[in-house]
Each structure stands twice: as C-alpha cells, then as structure tokens.
Design a protein around this motif. Structure first.
Motif, PDB file in Angstrom:
ATOM      1  N   ALA A 194      52.401  -6.007 -49.664  1.00  0.00           N
ATOM      2  CA  ALA A 194      53.642  -6.751 -49.415  1.00  0.00           C
ATOM      3  C   ALA A 194      54.424  -6.105 -48.271  1.00  0.00           C
ATOM      4  O   ALA A 194      54.938  -6.807 -47.386  1.00  0.00           O
ATOM      5  CB  ALA A 194      54.488  -6.813 -50.680  1.00  0.00           C
ATOM      6  N   TRP A 195      54.497  -4.783 -48.276  1.00  0.00           N
ATOM      7  CA  TRP A 195      55.206  -4.073 -47.197  1.00  0.00           C
ATOM      8  C   TRP A 195      54.528  -4.310 -45.859  1.00  0.00           C
ATOM      9  O   TRP A 195      55.188  -4.582 -44.852  1.00  0.00           O
ATOM     10  CB  TRP A 195      55.270  -2.579 -47.505  1.00  0.00           C
ATOM     11  CG  TRP A 195      56.009  -1.814 -46.469  1.00  0.00           C
ATOM     12  CD1 TRP A 195      57.357  -1.637 -46.376  1.00  0.00           C
ATOM     13  CD2 TRP A 195      55.447  -1.133 -45.341  1.00  0.00           C
ATOM     14  NE1 TRP A 195      57.659  -0.885 -45.274  1.00  0.00           N
ATOM     15  CE2 TRP A 195      56.504  -0.556 -44.615  1.00  0.00           C
ATOM     16  CE3 TRP A 195      54.144  -0.946 -44.876  1.00  0.00           C
ATOM     17  CZ2 TRP A 195      56.304   0.189 -43.460  1.00  0.00           C
ATOM     18  CZ3 TRP A 195      53.945  -0.211 -43.721  1.00  0.00           C
ATOM     19  CH2 TRP A 195      55.021   0.347 -43.027  1.00  0.00           C
ATOM     20  N   ILE A 196      53.210  -4.245 -45.837  1.00  0.00           N
ATOM     21  CA  ILE A 196      52.458  -4.474 -44.595  1.00  0.00           C
ATOM     22  C   ILE A 196      52.706  -5.889 -44.086  1.00  0.00           C
ATOM     23  O   ILE A 196      52.931  -6.096 -42.890  1.00  0.00           O
ATOM     24  CB  ILE A 196      50.953  -4.206 -44.815  1.00  0.00           C
ATOM     25  CG1 ILE A 196      50.729  -2.693 -44.992  1.00  0.00           C
ATOM     26  CG2 ILE A 196      50.118  -4.750 -43.652  1.00  0.00           C
ATOM     27  CD1 ILE A 196      49.344  -2.328 -45.495  1.00  0.00           C
ATOM     28  N   HIS A 197      52.686  -6.873 -44.968  1.00  0.00           N
ATOM     29  CA  HIS A 197      52.932  -8.266 -44.546  1.00  0.00           C
ATOM     30  C   HIS A 197      54.345  -8.438 -44.003  1.00  0.00           C
ATOM     31  O   HIS A 197      54.552  -9.159 -43.021  1.00  0.00           O
ATOM     32  CB  HIS A 197      52.672  -9.240 -45.689  1.00  0.00           C
ATOM     33  CG  HIS A 197      51.224  -9.419 -46.023  1.00  0.00           C
ATOM     34  ND1 HIS A 197      50.213  -9.344 -45.098  1.00  0.00           N
ATOM     35  CD2 HIS A 197      50.606  -9.663 -47.196  1.00  0.00           C
ATOM     36  CE1 HIS A 197      49.049  -9.527 -45.668  1.00  0.00           C
ATOM     37  NE2 HIS A 197      49.258  -9.722 -46.954  1.00  0.00           N
ATOM     38  N   GLU A 198      55.323  -7.785 -44.622  1.00  0.00           N
ATOM     39  CA  GLU A 198      56.707  -7.850 -44.114  1.00  0.00           C
ATOM     40  C   GLU A 198      56.782  -7.269 -42.705  1.00  0.00           C
ATOM     41  O   GLU A 198      57.424  -7.841 -41.821  1.00  0.00           O
ATOM     42  CB  GLU A 198      57.651  -7.070 -45.032  1.00  0.00           C
ATOM     43  CG  GLU A 198      57.919  -7.722 -46.363  1.00  0.00           C
ATOM     44  CD  GLU A 198      58.662  -6.800 -47.316  1.00  0.00           C
ATOM     45  OE1 GLU A 198      59.145  -5.722 -46.889  1.00  0.00           O
ATOM     46  OE2 GLU A 198      58.752  -7.153 -48.506  1.00  0.00           O
ATOM     47  N   GLN A 199      56.130  -6.127 -42.510  1.00  0.00           N
ATOM     48  CA  GLN A 199      56.128  -5.491 -41.195  1.00  0.00           C
ATOM     49  C   GLN A 199      55.422  -6.365 -40.160  1.00  0.00           C
ATOM     50  O   GLN A 199      55.875  -6.493 -39.023  1.00  0.00           O
ATOM     51  CB  GLN A 199      55.459  -4.112 -41.263  1.00  0.00           C
ATOM     52  CG  GLN A 199      56.212  -3.113 -42.107  1.00  0.00           C
ATOM     53  CD  GLN A 199      57.647  -2.953 -41.649  1.00  0.00           C
ATOM     54  OE1 GLN A 199      57.916  -2.667 -40.484  1.00  0.00           O
ATOM     55  NE2 GLN A 199      58.592  -3.144 -42.552  1.00  0.00           N
ATOM     56  N   SER A 234      55.723  -9.565 -35.442  1.00  0.00           N
ATOM     57  CA  SER A 234      55.260 -10.799 -34.783  1.00  0.00           C
ATOM     58  C   SER A 234      56.451 -11.541 -34.185  1.00  0.00           C
ATOM     59  O   SER A 234      56.382 -12.016 -33.048  1.00  0.00           O
ATOM     60  CB  SER A 234      54.524 -11.702 -35.774  1.00  0.00           C
ATOM     61  OG  SER A 234      53.282 -11.140 -36.090  1.00  0.00           O
ATOM     62  N   ARG A 235      57.544 -11.637 -34.947  1.00  0.00           N
ATOM     63  CA  ARG A 235      58.747 -12.298 -34.423  1.00  0.00           C
ATOM     64  C   ARG A 235      59.296 -11.546 -33.218  1.00  0.00           C
ATOM     65  O   ARG A 235      59.658 -12.150 -32.205  1.00  0.00           O
ATOM     66  CB  ARG A 235      59.827 -12.396 -35.512  1.00  0.00           C
ATOM     67  CG  ARG A 235      59.556 -13.422 -36.585  1.00  0.00           C
ATOM     68  CD  ARG A 235      60.761 -13.648 -37.494  1.00  0.00           C
ATOM     69  NE  ARG A 235      61.298 -12.430 -38.079  1.00  0.00           N
ATOM     70  CZ  ARG A 235      60.891 -11.885 -39.228  1.00  0.00           C
ATOM     71  NH1 ARG A 235      59.926 -12.450 -39.912  1.00  0.00           N
ATOM     72  NH2 ARG A 235      61.450 -10.786 -39.691  1.00  0.00           N
ATOM     73  N   ARG A 236      59.365 -10.231 -33.307  1.00  0.00           N
ATOM     74  CA  ARG A 236      59.896  -9.424 -32.198  1.00  0.00           C
ATOM     75  C   ARG A 236      59.024  -9.553 -30.953  1.00  0.00           C
ATOM     76  O   ARG A 236      59.532  -9.682 -29.843  1.00  0.00           O
ATOM     77  CB  ARG A 236      59.989  -7.944 -32.599  1.00  0.00           C
ATOM     78  CG  ARG A 236      60.955  -7.627 -33.722  1.00  0.00           C
ATOM     79  CD  ARG A 236      62.411  -7.778 -33.313  1.00  0.00           C
ATOM     80  NE  ARG A 236      62.786  -6.971 -32.188  1.00  0.00           N
ATOM     81  CZ  ARG A 236      63.480  -5.855 -32.236  1.00  0.00           C
ATOM     82  NH1 ARG A 236      63.883  -5.387 -33.391  1.00  0.00           N
ATOM     83  NH2 ARG A 236      63.784  -5.199 -31.139  1.00  0.00           N
TER      84      ARG A 236
END
Length: 128
Positions: A78-83, A88-90
């Motif tokens: 979950a943490w990896i997906h959040e990162q 990706s947005r940045r």
C-alpha cells in the motif's frame, strides 16, 4: 513497522525463507538446510523476519515451527502504491512544465513574420 518490513525484505536469504514459508510451515532446521550458512546465522535472519512480523513462531516441545504472515507485505505494498501515484503525478506535472517551456522557447526562436506589403493601386484618374 514499515521500516522493519523493508529491512527484512532487503536480504536475499530472508526473501528465500519467506518463499519457503509461503508454501507452508517449517521447522527452523528445515529452513536452514538449503543455505550454506550456520544455523545461528539463519536464526538471526529469522529474528529479523519475526521483528517485522512476517514470520510467526510456535513452540511444540523442543521444535520451533515457523509460519508466514503476509499482513506486513500488504502494508508495504500500500505504501509503495501511494508513493508510485504521488511520483507519477509529480513527474507528469514536471513533463507538462518542460513541454510548455520548450514550446515557449521554440516560439521565441522563430523569426517574426515580415509585415505584409500593401499593394499599390494606381491613382485615380491616371492612366497606365
């Protein structure tokens, strides 16, 4: 907790132990058998996995039986997906800004078009 999970996953021996435990419970001596390291070294790896709560131990008589607990992996995932989503947005925003900058630079480098010349019309009353 996440730090302990990442630390545990950082070592190939510990990942191999987890792969074996994913197949089912095993005694410590069974886990140590495929490795060319001492039983004491394998025990240290197992303690790191236990600290990360990836491995559970139960004692039956003199035997220590270990099992795999995937819950900490779900938290790490979950943490990896959040990162991944954040970066990706940045990076998409950075790419858009760079493309806009490139377009502005290309537009500034193009020569300005020459003003259109007015066509001369013959004066009224004069013949040509």
């Amino acid at each position: 907790m996440l730090d302990d999970t990442m630390t545990a996953l950082a070592d190939a021996t510990r990942r191999a132990i987890l792969r074996r435990l994913a197949l089912g419970e095993a005694r410590v001596t069974e886990l140590a058998a495929p490795f060319d390291i001492s039983l004491n070294s394998v025990s240290k790896h197992i303690r790191i996995l236990e600290r990360a709560q990836l491995v559970r131990r139960r004692v039956v008589g003199r035997e220590h039986i270990l099992s795999f607990d995937p819950a900490p992996l779900a938290q790490a995932s979950a943490w990896i997906h959040e990162q991944q989503a954040f970066w990706s947005r940045r990076l998409d925003a950075l790419e858009a800004a760079l493309q806009a900058e490139d377009a502005a630079a290309a537009a500034a480098a193009r020569p300005a078009p020459a003003p259109a010349k007015k066509a001369r019309r013959p004066a009224k009353g004069k013949a040509r």
